[in-house]
Write a protein that holds these residues in place. Structure first.
Motif, PDB file in Angstrom:
ATOM      1  N   LEU A 159       0.838  -1.215   0.000  1.00 36.25           N
ATOM      2  CA  LEU A 159       0.000   0.000   0.000  1.00 36.25           C
ATOM      3  C   LEU A 159       0.866   1.255   0.000  1.00 36.25           C
ATOM      4  O   LEU A 159       0.560   2.232  -0.697  1.00 36.25           O
ATOM      5  CB  LEU A 159      -0.927  -0.011   1.215  1.00 36.25           C
ATOM      6  CG  LEU A 159      -1.848   1.202   1.374  1.00 36.25           C
ATOM      7  CD1 LEU A 159      -2.751   1.357   0.160  1.00 36.25           C
ATOM      8  CD2 LEU A 159      -2.690   1.082   2.650  1.00 36.25           C
ATOM      9  N   ILE A 160       1.963   1.225   0.753  1.00 35.78           N
ATOM     10  CA  ILE A 160       2.876   2.374   0.782  1.00 35.78           C
ATOM     11  C   ILE A 160       3.491   2.595  -0.595  1.00 35.78           C
ATOM     12  O   ILE A 160       3.512   3.728  -1.112  1.00 35.78           O
ATOM     13  CB  ILE A 160       3.980   2.147   1.835  1.00 35.78           C
ATOM     14  CG1 ILE A 160       3.386   2.170   3.246  1.00 35.78           C
ATOM     15  CG2 ILE A 160       5.075   3.207   1.705  1.00 35.78           C
ATOM     16  CD1 ILE A 160       4.367   1.766   4.335  1.00 35.78           C
ATOM     17  N   ALA A 161       3.985   1.512  -1.212  1.00 41.10           N
ATOM     18  CA  ALA A 161       4.608   1.622  -2.537  1.00 41.10           C
ATOM     19  C   ALA A 161       3.591   2.098  -3.572  1.00 41.10           C
ATOM     20  O   ALA A 161       3.905   2.934  -4.431  1.00 41.10           O
ATOM     21  CB  ALA A 161       5.192   0.275  -2.939  1.00 41.10           C
ATOM     22  N   GLU A 162       2.374   1.601  -3.480  1.00 46.24           N
ATOM     23  CA  GLU A 162       1.320   2.001  -4.423  1.00 46.24           C
ATOM     24  C   GLU A 162       0.980   3.484  -4.267  1.00 46.24           C
ATOM     25  O   GLU A 162       0.816   4.193  -5.256  1.00 46.24           O
ATOM     26  CB  GLU A 162       0.078   1.140  -4.174  1.00 46.24           C
ATOM     27  CG  GLU A 162      -1.073   1.435  -5.114  1.00 46.24           C
ATOM     28  CD  GLU A 162      -2.302   0.592  -4.806  1.00 46.24           C
ATOM     29  OE1 GLU A 162      -3.421   1.064  -5.075  1.00 46.24           O
ATOM     30  OE2 GLU A 162      -2.140  -0.535  -4.279  1.00 46.24           O
ATOM     31  N   SER A 163       0.888   3.939  -3.008  1.00 49.18           N
ATOM     32  CA  SER A 163       0.585   5.353  -2.762  1.00 49.18           C
ATOM     33  C   SER A 163       1.691   6.244  -3.302  1.00 49.18           C
ATOM     34  O   SER A 163       1.435   7.311  -3.874  1.00 49.18           O
ATOM     35  CB  SER A 163       0.408   5.598  -1.253  1.00 49.18           C
ATOM     36  OG  SER A 163      -0.673   4.851  -0.743  1.00 49.18           O
ATOM     37  N   PHE A 164       2.945   5.802  -3.164  1.00 50.54           N
ATOM     38  CA  PHE A 164       4.077   6.584  -3.651  1.00 50.54           C
ATOM     39  C   PHE A 164       4.097   6.622  -5.181  1.00 50.54           C
ATOM     40  O   PHE A 164       4.287   7.680  -5.791  1.00 50.54           O
ATOM     41  CB  PHE A 164       5.381   5.995  -3.113  1.00 50.54           C
ATOM     42  CG  PHE A 164       6.619   6.691  -3.588  1.00 50.54           C
ATOM     43  CD1 PHE A 164       6.946   7.955  -3.125  1.00 50.54           C
ATOM     44  CD2 PHE A 164       7.446   6.097  -4.516  1.00 50.54           C
ATOM     45  CE1 PHE A 164       8.081   8.618  -3.567  1.00 50.54           C
ATOM     46  CE2 PHE A 164       8.588   6.744  -4.967  1.00 50.54           C
ATOM     47  CZ  PHE A 164       8.902   8.003  -4.493  1.00 50.54           C
ATOM     48  N   GLU A 165       3.869   5.470  -5.803  1.00 53.25           N
ATOM     49  CA  GLU A 165       3.893   5.404  -7.265  1.00 53.25           C
ATOM     50  C   GLU A 165       2.748   6.191  -7.881  1.00 53.25           C
ATOM     51  O   GLU A 165       2.883   6.733  -8.981  1.00 53.25           O
ATOM     52  CB  GLU A 165       3.830   3.944  -7.708  1.00 53.25           C
ATOM     53  CG  GLU A 165       5.112   3.162  -7.385  1.00 53.25           C
ATOM     54  CD  GLU A 165       4.928   1.664  -7.578  1.00 53.25           C
ATOM     55  OE1 GLU A 165       3.816   1.257  -8.002  1.00 53.25           O
ATOM     56  OE2 GLU A 165       5.880   0.920  -7.305  1.00 53.25           O
ATOM     57  N   ASP A 166       1.612   6.259  -7.185  1.00 53.20           N
ATOM     58  CA  ASP A 166       0.459   7.003  -7.693  1.00 53.20           C
ATOM     59  C   ASP A 166       0.568   8.510  -7.443  1.00 53.20           C
ATOM     60  O   ASP A 166      -0.357   9.265  -7.769  1.00 53.20           O
ATOM     61  CB  ASP A 166      -0.831   6.486  -7.044  1.00 53.20           C
ATOM     62  CG  ASP A 166      -1.172   5.080  -7.513  1.00 53.20           C
ATOM     63  OD1 ASP A 166      -0.581   4.632  -8.517  1.00 53.20           O
ATOM     64  OD2 ASP A 166      -2.004   4.413  -6.865  1.00 53.20           O
ATOM     65  N   GLY A 167       1.662   8.936  -6.843  1.00 50.86           N
ATOM     66  CA  GLY A 167       1.850  10.360  -6.586  1.00 50.86           C
ATOM     67  C   GLY A 167       1.079  10.884  -5.404  1.00 50.86           C
ATOM     68  O   GLY A 167       0.892  12.099  -5.268  1.00 50.86           O
ATOM     69  N   GLN A 168       0.631   9.988  -4.514  1.00 55.30           N
ATOM     70  CA  GLN A 168      -0.126  10.419  -3.344  1.00 55.30           C
ATOM     71  C   GLN A 168       0.766  10.704  -2.141  1.00 55.30           C
ATOM     72  O   GLN A 168       0.278  11.125  -1.080  1.00 55.30           O
ATOM     73  CB  GLN A 168      -1.164   9.349  -2.975  1.00 55.30           C
ATOM     74  CG  GLN A 168      -2.181   9.106  -4.074  1.00 55.30           C
ATOM     75  CD  GLN A 168      -3.125   7.959  -3.746  1.00 55.30           C
ATOM     76  OE1 GLN A 168      -3.047   7.388  -2.666  1.00 55.30           O
ATOM     77  NE2 GLN A 168      -4.010   7.630  -4.673  1.00 55.30           N
ATOM     78  N   ALA A 169       2.062  10.423  -2.272  1.00 55.47           N
ATOM     79  CA  ALA A 169       2.985  10.650  -1.158  1.00 55.47           C
ATOM     80  C   ALA A 169       4.360  11.020  -1.686  1.00 55.47           C
ATOM     81  O   ALA A 169       4.869  10.385  -2.614  1.00 55.47           O
ATOM     82  CB  ALA A 169       3.063   9.402  -0.275  1.00 55.47           C
ATOM     83  N   ASP A 170       4.952  12.042  -1.102  1.00 54.11           N
ATOM     84  CA  ASP A 170       6.341  12.412  -1.393  1.00 54.11           C
ATOM     85  C   ASP A 170       7.282  11.866  -0.325  1.00 54.11           C
ATOM     86  O   ASP A 170       8.417  11.488  -0.619  1.00 54.11           O
ATOM     87  CB  ASP A 170       6.491  13.939  -1.447  1.00 54.11           C
ATOM     88  CG  ASP A 170       5.644  14.558  -2.553  1.00 54.11           C
ATOM     89  OD1 ASP A 170       5.596  13.978  -3.649  1.00 54.11           O
ATOM     90  OD2 ASP A 170       5.041  15.621  -2.310  1.00 54.11           O
ATOM     91  N   VAL A 171       6.794  11.853   0.921  1.00 53.10           N
ATOM     92  CA  VAL A 171       7.593  11.383   2.056  1.00 53.10           C
ATOM     93  C   VAL A 171       6.746  10.412   2.870  1.00 53.10           C
ATOM     94  O   VAL A 171       5.574  10.689   3.148  1.00 53.10           O
ATOM     95  CB  VAL A 171       8.045  12.558   2.960  1.00 53.10           C
ATOM     96  CG1 VAL A 171       8.873  12.042   4.136  1.00 53.10           C
ATOM     97  CG2 VAL A 171       8.836  13.584   2.160  1.00 53.10           C
TER      98      VAL A 171
END
Length: 296
Positions: A159-171
């Protein structure tokens, strides 16, 4: 004032509670040993993996660096992962982690950052949902897993990797409780993305002496990191869950030991009050009998 029967009932109730807290203390102590071994065994693996990533990252720079290592270059969207326990009766174990995460979230919101929260464990889900209901995007319950292992950590990492790849998280920052000892569990914040690269010395690992030799990687450092970084994400989360589990049983054992001793003190106090009241009642009855006999 309470009657003798009421005092006997209260003493019996406290004794029953003391038996429960003593049993819970013994169960927590038995589970702590295994949980502590898991946490200690996971540390060298996580340390060595971080050391390997540090060595690989030294040869990577610029646009060729994997996104999990380099990040997006922005600092606007923050994903906060808060890992606590599913159960209570462990003193301030879970609340200390939630408090540290709450302070960070409030600080980020005050700076105008976009914040999203993932709650791991019921004891983080409930207070965080109450405080930041619109920011909690997902929660995980660890009690669904009979044995804590990769199946518990992988969905969180995905879920963390997916959120990062989707541009929902920078940090991405993980909050958990680091196990130090039975009486010491330290709320800790660990940045997962962008990956924090430290040298072997900072990680507690011995530096490798290459005697002037140069490593050549096949495939390239970038390709190895592309495979290794997602695995490292899962490894860090699993290590944190192990630390949490050991810390929870340590905190619960200490809390139940305190509760057992407090129950013992309360039993002694109530027993003393009971004996004094009973003695006073007997003395009163004797005086009445003596007075009646003299009157005859």
């Amino acid at each position: 004032m309470a009657s003798l029967k009421e005092m006997r009932n209260r003493i019996g109730s406290v004794k029953a509670t003391q038996k429960i807290t003593k049993a819970m203390q013994m169960v927590a102590a038995a589970k702590l040993k295994r949980a502590q071994e898991q946490a200690e065994n996971a540390r060298p693996y996580a340390t060595r993996m971080a050391s390997v990533i540090a060595n690989l990252a030294a040869g990577v720079s610029g646009d060729g660096a994997p996104k999990l290592l380099a990040g997006t270059g922005a600092d606007q969207r923050h994903l906060i992962v808060v890992a606590t326990a599913d159960k209570g009766l462990a003193g301030g174990f879970s609340s200390n982690v939630v408090r540290a995460a709450r302070d960070r979230i409030n600080s980020l919101i005050a700076q105008g950052k976009d914040v999203r929260v993932i709650a791991v464990g019921k004891k983080s889900r409930d207070p965080l949902t109450r405080l930041f209901s619109d920011k909690v995007v997902k929660s995980f319950e660890l009690s669904e897993h009979k044995v804590l292992g990769l199946p518990a950590a992988q969905p969180i990492a995905e879920l963390i990797a997916e959120s990062f790849e989707d541009g929902q998280a920078d940090v991405v920052t993980l909050f958990y409780s680091q196990f130090k000892s039975v009486i010491s569990q330290v709320p800790t914040a660990s940045q997962l993305i962008p990956a924090v690269v430290e040298g072997p010395e900072a990680l507690g690992a011995e530096p490798i002496d290459l005697n002037g030799a140069v490593y050549e990687y096949e495939p390239s450092e970038e390709e190895i990191l592309e495979t290794l970084l997602p695995r490292n994400l899962t490894t860090q989360i699993l290590a944190a869950l192990y630390e949490n589990q050991a810390g929870f049983f340590g905190a619960q054992m200490a809390a139940m030991d305190n509760a057992t001793r407090n129950a013992g003190d309360l039993i002694n106090s109530l027993t003393l009050q009971y004996n004094r009241k009973r003695q006073a009642q007997i003395t009163t009855e004797l005086i009445e009998i003596i007075a009646g006999a003299e009157a005859l």
